[in-house]
Design an enzyme around this catalytic site. Structure first.
Site, mmCIF file in Angstrom:
data_model
loop_
_atom_site.group_PDB
_atom_site.id
_atom_site.type_symbol
_atom_site.label_atom_id
_atom_site.label_comp_id
_atom_site.label_asym_id
_atom_site.label_seq_id
_atom_site.Cartn_x
_atom_site.Cartn_y
_atom_site.Cartn_z
ATOM 1 C CG ASP A 46 22.306 56.574 37.591
ATOM 2 O OD1 ASP A 46 21.392 57.175 38.161
ATOM 3 O OD2 ASP A 46 22.334 55.334 37.459
ATOM 4 C CD1 TRP A 47 22.158 52.028 32.162
ATOM 5 C CD2 TRP A 47 22.550 50.494 33.731
ATOM 6 N NE1 TRP A 47 22.124 50.814 31.542
ATOM 7 C CE2 TRP A 47 22.352 49.845 32.479
ATOM 8 C CE3 TRP A 47 22.809 49.696 34.838
ATOM 9 C CZ2 TRP A 47 22.428 48.453 32.331
ATOM 10 C CZ3 TRP A 47 22.872 48.310 34.696
ATOM 11 C CH2 TRP A 47 22.686 47.713 33.457
#
Ligand code: GLC
Length: 718
Positions: A264-265
């Site tokens: 994820d980011w």
């Protein structure tokens, strides 16, 4: 197993180019149709060469824009390896469907598949190759803002809808150009943060994780989801993104997932904040060892570029493994044959927000709406009735919800316009704002309501208060909106409350003040039309709660499939005197509205439940015949639900578990027999050795139109 083309490409690639494939950049790097390093991206120590060797980009769409960027990129990339374009197409691309929690309320897998398929068609035309969806995190805490992105609290419902969504996005493999790759997220158990606080610790036993949280991810992977996204949280004490047990043992080996694992980011860099990596290089090593193929915007994998010629063999092998998987994904998407797969300016213009797609959006919205209360059958409304439409939502028309990213802002129909078109006389007055009162607004609303027959109050929360980073400790309807209802109730006119929300709310007072209560979630592009169609009876409400609505926040987490306890409430008179039971001093154990609950305009009843086969084994499923009567003039859809309860097990068993459901149309004044089968393997559960299998013994099956009002029968498993 890499294809010949991928092997040949790998043989030509430098170590730097292989590392490049593992780097995902944001749209910031491609603002003007080509790579550039400007603004906040300048401090990322990236050269243009690195940008032009990146493997993928997220957050860019639009046929013309993607085409220009891809063309420029391929020209600048030494081996002309195309970029992957990924994006959050979560509940629609430009045509927006109900938020996933609303799609969960439809209990309609085929409809969910359709919404994903249409979203895929629109976004493929817009140049997107991968969507970061479906999010299948099981959720039981309305304090967490991302419950709106989930289909709810039940492992079985989430599993069935996860498969449907992946099937919709990807279609039949190999992917054709109207479908896109699905990235199931967030692996794993992101939906169980302590205290419902965003990004907080998740502390589950592996037993519970496997029994309740893992199944939906497994179903998506079994449906061939081509990517998985890691979650921000820790699990079993280790950040998921670098958790080898989770990613190698469970995801890769046990679930046999050999697709692309993307972080994820910034999640790889955040392993330092977790205190599990001392520096970015260490975080990169941990993630690579755990099998993460793509680093989304943390630039941890870019650290390998600084020492590309000195990388040890073990790390090099891991880089090769990851790079090959990214290239295989590009191969499966057909990007080497056609880097512009699917994108088409003309198709985009015709497809996006088309009337056919809007029809699916309307159908989905209508099926997602849940009727929770309908005192004296005040609903459906007669079109001759004079209505006062009040509440902050009636003027905001904030109906698309969070994660509606490219969602069409050209809202063609507002609530006022739709009701005005269908009712002879409406008055529209907000009466208050979402979180503030206004005496003038209130007076105008009261004055309008005094002249009308029925008050329809559109209340709830703005879309900005659900989705990522929106945890709340208070799940009440804002006090200003309750104050408006308190004022309006003094007029002694029927009040219909329509709740627009991305999470379960404490609706006790709303329910006390309203003759009817409807939950519309965030219903999407055709939300206004769908709400009106439900209120005027064009469509009978068929939504069912995919997540429990508590009496108050103090009960949370509260969910229907809770495990048995040693001192259960027995609902006998003794309970009133017996202090030592699993209960509260100040609140009933039951929720305000249970999982699976939702009223219909039709008067449906279960006349009988007959067991055709009650001796279940590998060859013989449980077979029931349910007779349903509809003693009304309404033809309506409703969902027949089957729950099972295992009387004894090696581990404690839930009081009931959803194992089958059928959403059917029940014709007016009819009697219908429905046969339902539950195969033995659906009864499996996780044992102390963490193996999942079915116990022989005595079981109960409960049949109903919700999880509380059921008819119970016994059966056994050999
Ligand atoms: C966000 C979300 C994830 C999303 C990603 C890309 O932080 O956690 O669900 O897909 O970043 O936007």
């Amino acid at each position: 197993m890499s294809t010949a083309r991928v092997n040949a490409l790998m043989a030509q690639m430098t170590t730097e180019e292989k590392i490049g494939q593992l780097i995902q950049l944001s749209a910031d790097f491609f603002q003007n149709g080509q790579a550039e390093i400007t603004g906040p991206m300048q401090d990322k120590n990236l050269t243009l060469d690195i940008v032009y060797s990146a493997g993928s980009v997220l957050g860019i769409s639009g046929a013309e824009k993607v085409k220009n960027i891809q063309k420029d990129f391929i020209e600048h990339n030494r081996l002309h390896i195309p970029l992957l374009f990924m994006a959050d197409v979560v509940h629609g691309y430009q045509t927006i469907y109900p938020i996933p929690l609303g799609l969960g309320a439809t209990f309609n897998p085929e409809l969910v598949r359709q919404t994903s398929e249409v979203a895929a068609r629109e976004s493929a035309a817009g140049g997107i190759h991968v969507t970061f969806a479906p999010m299948v995190d099981l959720v039981r805490d309305p304090r967490w803002g991302r419950v709106m992105e989930s289909t709810g609290e039940d492992p079985y419902l989430n599993s069935v809808l996860a498969k449907a969504s992946v099937d919709g996005y990807q279609g039949n493999l190999p992917l054709d150009k109207e479908h896109i790759a699905a990235c199931v997220k967030h692996f794993a158990a992101y939906g169980a943060p302590e205290a419902g606080r965003e990004y907080n610790t998740v502390d589950l036993s592996e037993w519970r994780f496997r029994e309740q949280y893992l199944p939906a991810y497994a179903a998506a992977i079994e449906a061939q989801a081509m990517l998985v996204m890691t979650s921000f949280n820790t699990l079993f004490g280790v950040p998921a993104t670098v958790n080898q047990h989770l990613m190698r043992d469970i995801l890769r080996d046990e679930l046999n997932f050999n697709g692309v694992l993307i972080s994820d980011w910034d999640a790889i860099a955040e392993v330092m904040s977790h205190g599990v990596a001392a520096d970015l290089a260490k975080a990169a090593d941990l993630a690579l060892t755990a099998g993460v193929d793509i680093d989304m915007m943390s630039f941890a994998y870019a650290k390998y570029l600084e020492k590309a010629s000195k990388i040890d063999e073990k790390t090099l092998n891991l880089i090769n493994e990851a790079a090959a998987r990214v290239l295989e994904l590009k191969e499966k998407l057909g990007l080497f044959e056609d880097p512009y797969r699917g994108l088409d300016v003309n198709v985009e213009a015709k497809e996006v927000y088309s009337s056919a797609n809007l029809a699916v959006a309307q159908y989905a919205a209508e099926e997602s709406i849940v009727l929770l209360k309908n005192e004296a059958d005040i609903l459906p409304l007669q079109k001759s009735m004079k209505l006062a439409l009040v509440g902050p939502v009636v003027t905001s028309n904030d109906l698309l919800g969070s994660w509606s990213w490219q969602g069409e802002r050209r809202e063609k129909e507002t609530l006022a316009q739709v009701f005005d078109k269908n009712f002879e006389n409406i008055q529209v007055e907000a009466g208050c704002n979402y979180h503030s009162s206004d005496s003038i607004l209130e007076q105008q609303a009261v004055a309008a309501a005094e002249k009308q027959d029925v008050i329809v109050a559109f209340i709830g929360l703005p879309s900005s208060e659900s989705g990522e980073a929106t945890s709340k400790t208070d799940i009440n309807v804002p006090k200003e909106q309750l104050a408006l209802l308190e004022k309006l109730v003094t007029l002694n006119k029927p009040i219909i409350s329509v709740v627009v929300t991305g999470r379960p709310l404490d609706l006790r007072r709303v329910s006390e003040l309203s003759d009817a209560v409807v939950v519309a979630w965030f219903p999407g592009s055709k939300g206004a039309v769908a709400i009106e169609n439900i209120l005027d009876g064009t469509v009978s409400p068929s939504g069912k709660l995919p997540m429990t609505f508590p009496r108050n926040i103090g009960q949370v987490p509260i969910y229907y499939n809770s495990y048995r306890t040693g001192r259960p409430i027995t609902n006998t008179p003794e309970d009133d005197v017996n202090k030592y039971q699993s209960k509260y001093l100040d609140c009933d154990n039951s929720p305000l509205y249970s999982f699976g609950f939702g009223l219909s305009y039709a008067k449906l009843g279960i006349k009988s439940v007959d067991i055709i086969n009650d001796n279940v084994n590998d060859e013989q499923p449980l077979v029931l015949e349910v007779t349903v009567i509809n003693e009304s003039n309404f033809s309506a859809k409703n969902t027949l639900q089957c729950y099972t309860h295992q009387l004894t097990g090696e581990t404690v068993r839930p009081v009931k578990e959803l194992k089958q459901f059928k959403k059917l149309t029940f014709a007016a004044n009819s009697e219908q027999k429905i046969q339902i089968t539950i195969a033995k393997d659906l009864l499996s559960n996780v044992h102390t050795n963490l193996n999942c299998y079915v116990d022989s013994g005595k079981y109960e099956v409960m049949v109903g139109f919700d999880s509380d009002n059921v008819i119970t029968k016994s059966f056994k498993v050999e």
